[in-house]
Motif scaffolding. Structure first.
Motif, short mmCIF file in Angstrom:
data_model
loop_
_atom_site.label_atom_id
_atom_site.label_comp_id
_atom_site.label_asym_id
_atom_site.label_seq_id
_atom_site.Cartn_x
_atom_site.Cartn_y
_atom_site.Cartn_z
N LEU A 1 -10.77 2.97 7.57
CA LEU A 1 -9.61 2.55 6.72
C LEU A 1 -9.65 1.11 6.95
CD1 LEU A 1 -7.25 3.79 5.61
CD2 LEU A 1 -6.09 3.79 7.55
N GLY B 1 -7.58 -5.46 1.69
CA GLY B 1 -6.42 -5.71 2.31
C GLY B 1 -6.21 -5.36 3.60
N LEU B 2 -6.67 -4.04 3.81
CA LEU B 2 -6.36 -3.43 5.12
C LEU B 2 -7.38 -4.28 6.41
CD1 LEU B 2 -5.22 0.22 5.21
CD2 LEU B 2 -3.89 -1.70 5.76
N ASN C 1 -8.12 8.12 -5.43
CA ASN C 1 -7.71 6.84 -5.65
C ASN C 1 -7.96 5.95 -6.93
OD1 ASN C 1 -5.91 7.66 -3.56
ND2 ASN C 1 -7.27 5.98 -1.88
N LYS D 1 2.12 1.85 -3.22
CA LYS D 1 1.04 2.19 -4.30
C LYS D 1 0.74 3.49 -4.11
CE LYS D 1 -2.94 -0.59 -3.71
NZ LYS D 1 -3.61 -1.76 -3.57
N TYR D 2 0.29 4.03 -2.75
CA TYR D 2 -0.01 5.23 -2.72
C TYR D 2 1.09 6.30 -2.53
CZ TYR D 2 -4.31 2.52 -2.25
OH TYR D 2 -5.38 1.88 -2.38
N ASP E 1 5.81 6.14 4.60
CA ASP E 1 5.47 6.62 3.08
C ASP E 1 5.62 8.12 3.16
OD1 ASP E 1 2.87 7.20 2.59
OD2 ASP E 1 2.51 5.22 3.17
N GLY F 1 -7.26 -1.91 -6.48
CA GLY F 1 -7.34 -2.25 -5.27
C GLY F 1 -9.05 -2.46 -5.13
N THR F 2 -9.06 -3.38 -3.98
CA THR F 2 -10.37 -3.96 -3.63
C THR F 2 -10.82 -3.28 -2.44
OG1 THR F 2 -9.55 -5.77 -2.44
CG2 THR F 2 -10.36 -5.99 -4.74
N GLY F 3 -10.05 -2.60 -1.21
CA GLY F 3 -10.46 -2.27 -0.18
C GLY F 3 -10.75 -3.30 0.84
N GLY G 1 -1.38 10.26 1.82
CA GLY G 1 -1.88 10.56 3.07
C GLY G 1 -3.34 10.05 3.17
N ILE G 2 -3.78 10.19 4.12
CA ILE G 2 -5.15 9.61 4.35
C ILE G 2 -5.87 11.00 5.51
CG2 ILE G 2 -6.82 7.97 5.45
CD1 ILE G 2 -4.13 6.20 5.50
N ASN H 1 0.87 -1.16 0.19
CA ASN H 1 0.05 0.17 0.03
C ASN H 1 0.78 1.36 -0.09
OD1 ASN H 1 -2.41 -1.00 -0.11
ND2 ASN H 1 -2.91 -0.94 2.23
N ARG I 1 -13.05 1.49 0.23
CA ARG I 1 -11.64 2.23 -0.33
C ARG I 1 -11.94 3.78 0.09
NH1 ARG I 1 -9.32 1.69 -5.71
NH2 ARG I 1 -7.35 1.71 -4.38
N VAL I 2 -11.08 4.42 0.85
CA VAL I 2 -11.27 5.90 1.27
C VAL I 2 -10.64 6.84 0.05
CG1 VAL I 2 -11.32 5.23 3.70
CG2 VAL I 2 -9.12 5.95 2.43
N SER J 1 2.02 8.57 5.32
CA SER J 1 1.32 7.80 6.37
C SER J 1 2.15 7.01 7.01
CB SER J 1 0.22 6.82 5.81
OG SER J 1 -0.65 7.62 4.95
P1 ADP Z 1 -7.13 -1.21 -1.52
O1 ADP Z 1 -7.06 -2.71 -2.16
O2 ADP Z 1 -7.87 -0.03 -1.85
O3 ADP Z 1 -5.51 -0.80 -1.46
P2 ADP Z 1 -6.76 -1.56 1.42
O4 ADP Z 1 -7.77 -2.06 2.25
O5 ADP Z 1 -5.34 -1.96 1.42
O6 ADP Z 1 -7.43 -1.32 0.00
O7 ADP Z 1 -6.65 -0.08 1.99
C1 ADP Z 1 -7.85 0.58 2.03
C2 ADP Z 1 -7.96 2.15 1.71
O8 ADP Z 1 -6.86 2.74 2.61
C3 ADP Z 1 -6.98 2.40 0.17
O9 ADP Z 1 -8.16 2.32 -0.53
C4 ADP Z 1 -6.32 3.64 0.34
O10 ADP Z 1 -7.43 4.75 0.35
C5 ADP Z 1 -6.02 3.70 1.99
N1 ADP Z 1 -4.73 3.57 2.27
C6 ADP Z 1 -4.18 2.48 2.43
N2 ADP Z 1 -2.92 2.34 2.75
C7 ADP Z 1 -2.42 3.68 2.26
C8 ADP Z 1 -1.27 4.58 2.50
N3 ADP Z 1 -0.08 3.99 2.57
N4 ADP Z 1 -1.28 5.92 2.21
C9 ADP Z 1 -2.68 6.39 1.84
N5 ADP Z 1 -3.73 5.71 1.62
C10 ADP Z 1 -3.75 4.36 2.02
#
Ligand code: ADP
Length: 907
Positions: free
Chosen positions: A392, A413-414, A404, A350-351, A379, A409-411, A383-384, A347, A398-399, A438
């Motif tokens: 999150l 992972g976290l 984004n 990616k971000y 990173d 992404g699917t939202g 940011g968020i 992530n 997906r925030v 973040s």
């Molecule tokens: P995704 O598959 O969308 O990456 P995640 O569950 O991994 O799904 O993350 C959820 C959301 O959290 C992401 O869509 C993104 O908006 C935000 N996010 C996660 N990690 C970061 C990061 N390091 N920096 C910024 N935003 C992040």
């Protein structure tokens, strides 16, 4: 009715369960009832001794009866007490005892009535009635037995009453009426008990049915997901495998690009399947962890090896900083720990468009053999937003979707990461500044397998991700391997992927054929599929190992399967497979596994094993060591430079507003300058706290080198306090804690010093905050000022008050009480005498902690400070006295000729 009959005469497991749970739930009331019955018996017993006229000629007879009844009830009471202690194992005894006791009770009552009728020619039903009253109360869990016993004993009593005339007894109508009343009571009691038990049984039956249905649904869902995963993995294996072969060939750029896209899409699809499978496991509560020892260094190597190339492709700096003192061998679910870290680092990459992604690894030893692994992933990405942080970790969320939408992404992972961390008993926190970056901090408790530190780990084992210009890592032309899989495409993929290693590969499509081959040929490694018709991989492995005359009994057998879940992983470990490769498998994974399993004398390294040692080691320890807790404060804490340096305290500046502009406290403006500027009565000066944005940036900077920030702010109740903005800014971070010091100037500074001391002792953020809360009341902050002009100018006191104090030549003391600035004593007379009185009054307290005293001043010259020091030393000795000039933001409220003695009380 049918149900009821069924229940009565064919008690199911559930009805027994109902009795059990009813009994369990009623042990307490039963005990109370028994106690009542004991008391009743006792009353009757005492009555029969002391009030004989009440019993008439039968007094003696009653005495005996009640004594015996009292005895039985007492024993019963003791038994129930005994049952309560360990109900589960004593249930049967108590159950049988209930029936036995009630039978004894009734038998005793009947026998007495009978003996009495024969011997004394009297028919007495009172004992029988007492028993009828006591027994149902205490036996109400065996209603059927109770009803049978009651009916039998009533029949006995009816017989006695019926035969009364023949025994020559007078006909006693009252006895008969009493008896009938109690008989009805008994039966009603029995039926009520039975009904209650039946209802309970019904409820339990419904609950059990629902439970079974949910279980079945869960099972169906799980098997659907795992089948689906298995079915999808098999064709993806072919797609990814053959696509890799295309990438190895010398093909045109266009084909390479297409193949690279297929590869990326294949990976995405695979991640999606894995995520959905994990989510379904969590939802059905079947997610399990597989604990086994693992090497921390190897685990980190694998992760870095997998991700650094992605960072490189995006031209990001990738830093890793592994503390050398983390344990070398841990026990935990390595695969899941990797999954957590890969997800979060991925992530971060990616971000982040530009800048740095960094991974810091630290550990904290806890109790014996248990340590807290702390992974920090930072990173400099997008940011968020603060308002998005609570969502999150929600599944499918997906925030900031607009920003984004171009990032895949699917939202999920976290959400999976959070659930895994929770399952491991750990914690994940996030600190983020929108548009700046973040930091995710993951704490995972793990057992330490063996003493030993990872040290300066050599990353030479790291695997680099495959790039297009492929070359095998090794060759083994003399080695011979067998691949067993019922799917032709899979056989082809494995053969092709291993082609360049020059090993001799035989393939078979069933267990039976495999057994034929292993009977005659000695293979060095066997790759075995799990699910095959007729004979599956597990059975085939067993047969190969036990095969009479077989030549592969010692051969290493690796399971190569599309079953990628923990249950199967655990199964393969139990079945002693020598390796496990989930499909789809890459050429690199296959080669690595083969390299591990082949006898070393058969392998010739071709010199192409990618070695990341140099590149990786150059990143190591490039960052300063992260601290567990860092203490920060504001410039208004008036701390001496040597203390700021000693503890490495970060200071957030307040500001001073003048007509010439806004200046940062201490940095852009200093106290003398402000005082000079203020000499002109027309020059307006105002202190100003930091803004939310400034505080946010300040905290983000501190978090780059610490896991937690404790910010000690000026009292929230003074004008222009920095507390509000700091609290607002802290909302963006999980690990920033703002403490309202309830003081200002060096009073606030004293809190900071104590916090630093506690942090140095290794106390956790929570412990430090708790201590600070207690310390607030023990710190004394006061200043003696020349006049109130400056406070009046700042609008903090009225002009009237200021003028009265001035006309009386009074020097007031400003004092902080419960966080608020107020007027204390006013000293009159010359400056010197007022100061002396102030010093003497303050130092007259016997409760001062003599380790340190702050003398914080505004506009006082050297001669005057020397005089103050001598006055203090005359009264009291301190280990350390700090003379500190107040910061400009404090000075603008006090003006020249101000000083304060600030101290803390003894503990
Ligand atoms: P995704 O598959 O969308 O990456 P995640 O569950 O991994 O799904 O993350 C959820 C959301 O959290 C992401 O869509 C993104 O908006 C935000 N996010 C996660 N990690 C970061 C990061 N390091 N920096 C910024 N935003 C992040």
């Amino acid at each position: 009715m049918k149900d009821l009959l069924n229940y009565l005469f064919r008690p199911s497991k559930n009805s027994r369960e109902a009795v059990r749970s009813a009994y369990y739930g009623s042990l307490k009331p039963t005990h109370v009832m028994l106690t009542i019955s004991v008391v009743m018996c006792m009353i009757f017993m005492v009555l029969s001794f002391f009030n004989t006229p009440f019993f008439g000629t039968t007094a003696f007879y009653h005495r005996i009866c009640y004594c015996v009844l009292f005895g039985i009830a007492l024993i019963w009471c003791a038994c129930v007490r005994y049952a309560v202690r360990d109900y589960e194992s004593r249930f049967k005894i108590v159950y049988a005892m209930n029936v036995l006791m009630s039978a004894i009770f009734y038998a005793w009552a009947l026998a007495l009535a009978f003996v009495n009728a024969i011997m004394r020619k009297e028919l007495d039903t009172t004992i029988f009635m007492t028993v009828s009253l006591i027994v149902p109360l205490s036996i109400y869990l065996n209603p059927i037995e109770y009803i049978i016993i009651a009916i039998a004993s009533n029949a006995g009593m009816v017989f006695l009453l019926y035969s009364a005339p023949s025994l020559g007894l007078p006909e006693d109508m009252l006895g008969l009426v009493n008896f009938i009343v109690f008989a009805v009571f008994q039966i009603a009691m029995g039926i009520t008990m039975l009904y209650t038990r039946y209802r309970l049984h019904e409820q339990l039956e419904t609950a059990a049915r629902q439970h079974r249905e949910i279980e079945m649904l869960n099972k169906a869902q799980n098997s659907f997901f795992s089948n689906m995963s298995h079915e999808i993995r098999t064709p993806i294996n072919t797609i990814i495998g053959l696509n890799e072969m295309i990438l190895r060939e010398n093909v045109s750029d266009e084909v390479v690009e297409d193949a690279a896209n297929i590869k990326a899409a294949g990976k995405l699809l695979l991640n999606l399947i894995n995520d959905i499978l994990d989510m379904s496991k969590f939802q059905s509560g079947r997610m399990q962890l597989l604990y086994a020892p693992y090497h921390t260094g190897d685990m980190l190597s694998d992760i870095v090896g997998m991700l650094w190339i992605r960072a490189k492709e995006k031209k990001l700096d990738f830093h890793i900083d592994v503390s050398p003192d983390i344990p070398a061998e841990l026990v935990g679910d390595e695969v899941r720990v990797k999954q957590i870290l890969i997800n979060v680092i991925n992530n971060a990459i990616k971000y982040t468009k530009e800048g740095t992604v960094s991974l810091t690894v630290q550990s904290e030893m806890k109790e014996d053999k248990l340590c807290n692994m702390i992974y920090t992933v930072s990173d400099t990405g997008i940011g968020i937003k603060t308002e998005d942080i609570p969502y999150l970790f929600s599944a499918f969320k997906r925030v900031d979707e607009n920003a984004n939408r171009h990032i895949e992404g699917t939202g999920l992972g976290l959400s999976i990461v959070k659930q895994l961390v929770d399952l491991m008993g750990g914690k994940i926190t996030v600190n983020s500044v929108y548009t700046k970056g973040s930091t995710f901090i993951i704490e995972i408790p793990q057992r330490v397998e063996r003493e030993g530190r990872v040290g300066e780990y050599n990353f030479s084992k790291t695997n680099a991700e495959k790039k297009t210009n492929y070359a095998p890592k090794f060759e083994a032309p003399e080695a011979r391997i067998l691949v067993v899989d019922d799917n032709e495409a899979n056989l082809m993929v494995v053969s092709k992927l291993l082609r360049d290693t020059k090993v001799r590969i035989d393939t078979v499509a069933s267990g039976a054929e495999a057994l034929k081959k292993t009977l005659n040929i000695k293979y060095d490694v066997i790759f075995m599929d799990h699910l095959m018709p007729e004979m599956d991989g597990i059975e085939c492995r067993r047969k190969i190992k036990e095969q009479t005359g077989g030549r592969c009994r010692e051969t290493k057998i690796v399971i190569l399967t599309a079953n990628a879940d923990e249950e199967n992983r655990a199964l393969y470990v139990r079945e002693s497979f020598d390796g496990y490769l989930p499909k789809p498998v890459s050429g690199e994974e296959l080669e690595n596994e083969l390299y591990t399993c082949l006898p070393k004398e058969l392998v010739h390294i071709t010199g192409n094993r990618t070695d990341l040692a140099e590149e990786t080691i150059s990143w190591m320890n490039s960052n300063k060591k992260r601290r567990s807790v860092v203490i920060t404060t504001e410039s208004v804490a008036d701390l001496p430079n040597e203390i700021i340096q000693k503890y490495g305290i970060a200071v957030l500046p307040h500001k001073v507003i003048t007509a010439e502009g806004v200046f940062k406290d201490g940095k852009e403006i200093e106290t003398q300058g402000v005082l000079k500027y203020m000499e002109n009565i027309n020059n307006k000066v105002k202190p100003l706290g930091p803004t939310v944005k400034e505080a946010e940036e300040f905290f983000a900077k501190q978090l780059a080198s610490a896991n937690n920030v404790i910010h000690i702010s000026i009292s929230s109740k003074v004008e222009n306090s920095g507390y509000g903005p700091a609290m607002e800014a802290a909302k963006s971070f999980d690990n920033v804690f703002v403490v309202d010091s309830a003081h200002l100037s060096s009073g606030q500074g004293l809190m900071v010093i104590e916090a630093c001391r506690l942090a140095e002792e290794g106390k956790s953020a929570e412990q430090i905050i708790e201590k600070l809360e207690g310390l607030k009341k023990k710190i004394h902050t006061s200043f003696i000022v020349d006049n109130l002009d400056f406070l009046a100018r700042a609008g903090q006191v009225s002009n009237g008050t200021s003028n009265i104090v001035k006309s009386l030549m009074g020097r007031p003391v400003l004092k902080l009480k419960k966080g608020k600035m107020g007027l204390g004593m006013t000293y009159f007379g010359s400056r010197e005498s007022a100061w002396r009185s102030y010093i003497n009054t303050i130092l007259s307290s016997g409760n001062i902690d003599r380790r340190v005293l702050f003398v914080t001043y505004v506009g006082i010259n050297k001669r005057e400070t020397e005089w103050i020091r001598s006055q203090i030393e005359k009264r009291m000795k301190f280990d350390e006295i700090y003379f500190e000039q107040a910061s400009p933001a404090i000075a603008v409220n006090c003006g020249r000729g101000t000083f304060g003695l600030l101290y803390r009380e003894k503990d």
